[in-house]
Design a protein around this motif. Structure first.
Motif, PDB file in Angstrom:
ATOM      1  N   ALA A   1      37.936  42.177  42.081  1.00  0.00           N
ATOM      2  CA  ALA A   1      38.443  40.804  42.073  1.00  0.00           C
ATOM      3  C   ALA A   1      39.972  40.810  42.062  1.00  0.00           C
ATOM      4  O   ALA A   1      40.616  41.733  41.550  1.00  0.00           O
ATOM      5  CB  ALA A   1      37.912  40.059  40.850  1.00  0.00           C
ATOM      6  N   ASP A   2      40.548  39.780  42.643  1.00  0.00           N
ATOM      7  CA  ASP A   2      42.005  39.656  42.694  1.00  0.00           C
ATOM      8  C   ASP A   2      42.484  38.966  41.418  1.00  0.00           C
ATOM      9  O   ASP A   2      42.665  37.754  41.375  1.00  0.00           O
ATOM     10  CB  ASP A   2      42.416  38.855  43.932  1.00  0.00           C
ATOM     11  N   LEU A   3      42.662  39.749  40.358  1.00  0.00           N
ATOM     12  CA  LEU A   3      43.095  39.201  39.076  1.00  0.00           C
ATOM     13  C   LEU A   3      44.564  38.809  39.149  1.00  0.00           C
ATOM     14  O   LEU A   3      45.376  39.508  39.767  1.00  0.00           O
ATOM     15  CB  LEU A   3      42.882  40.227  37.968  1.00  0.00           C
ATOM     16  N   ASP A   4      44.914  37.708  38.507  1.00  0.00           N
ATOM     17  CA  ASP A   4      46.313  37.292  38.518  1.00  0.00           C
ATOM     18  C   ASP A   4      47.147  38.197  37.614  1.00  0.00           C
ATOM     19  O   ASP A   4      46.621  38.940  36.767  1.00  0.00           O
ATOM     20  CB  ASP A   4      46.439  35.829  38.084  1.00  0.00           C
ATOM     21  N   HIS A   5      48.445  38.121  37.796  1.00  0.00           N
ATOM     22  CA  HIS A   5      49.378  39.017  37.092  1.00  0.00           C
ATOM     23  C   HIS A   5      49.211  38.935  35.576  1.00  0.00           C
ATOM     24  O   HIS A   5      49.157  39.970  34.885  1.00  0.00           O
ATOM     25  CB  HIS A   5      50.815  38.668  37.478  1.00  0.00           C
ATOM     26  N   HIS A   6      49.136  37.727  35.033  1.00  0.00           N
ATOM     27  CA  HIS A   6      49.090  37.581  33.574  1.00  0.00           C
ATOM     28  C   HIS A   6      47.782  38.112  32.991  1.00  0.00           C
ATOM     29  O   HIS A   6      47.752  38.602  31.855  1.00  0.00           O
ATOM     30  CB  HIS A   6      49.306  36.125  33.184  1.00  0.00           C
TER      31      HIS A   6
ATOM     32  N   VAL B   1      49.609  36.894  26.153  1.00  0.00           N
ATOM     33  CA  VAL B   1      48.391  37.702  26.078  1.00  0.00           C
ATOM     34  C   VAL B   1      47.280  36.949  25.360  1.00  0.00           C
ATOM     35  O   VAL B   1      46.117  36.958  25.793  1.00  0.00           O
ATOM     36  CB  VAL B   1      48.676  39.048  25.387  1.00  0.00           C
ATOM     37  N   MET B   2      47.617  36.270  24.275  1.00  0.00           N
ATOM     38  CA  MET B   2      46.603  35.537  23.518  1.00  0.00           C
ATOM     39  C   MET B   2      45.995  34.404  24.347  1.00  0.00           C
ATOM     40  O   MET B   2      44.826  34.056  24.179  1.00  0.00           O
ATOM     41  CB  MET B   2      47.197  34.982  22.231  1.00  0.00           C
ATOM     42  N   ASP B   3      46.781  33.834  25.257  1.00  0.00           N
ATOM     43  CA  ASP B   3      46.249  32.800  26.144  1.00  0.00           C
ATOM     44  C   ASP B   3      45.143  33.337  27.047  1.00  0.00           C
ATOM     45  O   ASP B   3      44.283  32.579  27.508  1.00  0.00           O
ATOM     46  CB  ASP B   3      47.373  32.227  27.017  1.00  0.00           C
TER      47      ASP B   3
END
Length: 303
Positions: A175-180, A155-157
């Motif tokens: 927007a197609d946000l990635d999983h992380h 999460v911090m990344d």
């Protein structure tokens, strides 16, 4: 009800006596005076005779009811009140507000009773599916505000990106946000709500996700190893000296650019609110000093 003795199996009434007379009482009830009874059990009907107030009678009653609830296997107790500053002195924290049958809104206070202040605790036995690195019997794992889990690092990344999204949510709408990134949006909202409204619960970024029974752990192990294809080493039995929170995994959500919606969904998670499906999926968060007692199942898949 108290006159008729109409109590369920684990319900009870507690009385304080002085000179052979009742000077205070309270009850432990599975349900209280609310149409929406999503908490249990309740320390309710707390009353102290005016002449005996300020002498610690209320605290004795509450502690007696909490101790009895712990002996009956409950993990947390709840008290409704119109006041602030009263039950906080006994370790309770406000977690919610509920409208009672009379139409008034009461504050709801909760206290974990697994670890009572100033008293030795035997610990709580739970089970854990080990997926990141093997564990060993006798190993101690610590989770608190200075010791975090793997979720925290991931999460911090993404924290800088989350702040960028919240600064201009319209630019990320659709927007197609990635999983992380979705996980970071969710977990940061979860932590903000927990710190503000539910500080008595473990942080999802400083805890171990565990199961109450071996059967539940075996179901999770099959899911991780067979469906997710994650490296899955074994199932261990743990003894937790600390705090637990039983949540519903169905109330987890994909984070979105809308911060207010993320916060709303996060509060629903901590309140164990409705999940939109018929059957909840229990997830147990454990924090504190956690001892690995035994490896009870070897799995060793996808390693």
């Amino acid at each position: 009800m108290m006159q008729e003795g109409a109590f369920a199996a684990r319900e009870a009434v507690f009385a304080a006596l002085a000179g052979g007379s009742v000077v205070g009482f309270c009850t432990l009830m599975e349900k209280d005076y609310y149409p929406e009874n999503r908490y249990s059990p309740w320390i309710s009907t707390v009353f102290v005779d005016e002449a005996f107030r300020g002498r610690g009678v209320c605290g004795l009653l509450v502690e007696g009811a909490a101790e009895y609830a712990r002996e009956q296997g409950f993990r947390r107790v709840y008290i409704p009140s119109e006041h602030t500053g009263l039950y906080e002195r006994y370790g309770f924290a406000k977690i919610d507000e509920l409208e009672n049958y009379g139409g008034d809104v009461d504050s709801i206070f909760a206290r974990d009773i697994l670890a009572e202040e100033g008293r030795p605790m035997e610990g709580t036995v739970v089970y854990h599916v080990v997926t990141e690195r093997p564990m060993r019997p006798g190993q101690h794992i610590l989770f608190d505000q200075d010791h975090h889990n793997g979720v925290y690092a991931r999460v911090m990344d993404k924290r800088e990106l989350v702040e960028k999204i919240y600064a201009d949510p319209a630019a990320y709408e659709g927007a197609d946000l990635d999983h992380h990134t979705k996980v970071a949006l969710r977990e940061l909202a979860m932590e903000e709500v927990r710190q503000r409204r539910f500080p008595q619960y473990p942080s999802r970024m400083a805890c171990l996700f565990v199961s109450e029974t071996l059967g539940e752990a075996e179901d999770w192990a099959a899911f991780f190893a067979n469906d997710c294809r994650r490296p899955t080493y074994h199932i261990v039995r743990l003894r937790v000296h600390g705090r637990l929170f039983a949540g519903d995994a169905c109330n987890c959500f994909d984070g979105a650019p809308d911060k207010e919606e993320n916060l709303r969904l996060a509060e629903n998670y901590w309140r164990n609110g409705p999940n939109g499906v018929d059957r909840p999926i229990k997830e147990l968060l454990a924090a504190g000093d956690i001892l690995v007692e035994e490896i009870v199942r070897e799995i060793n898949k996808n390693i």
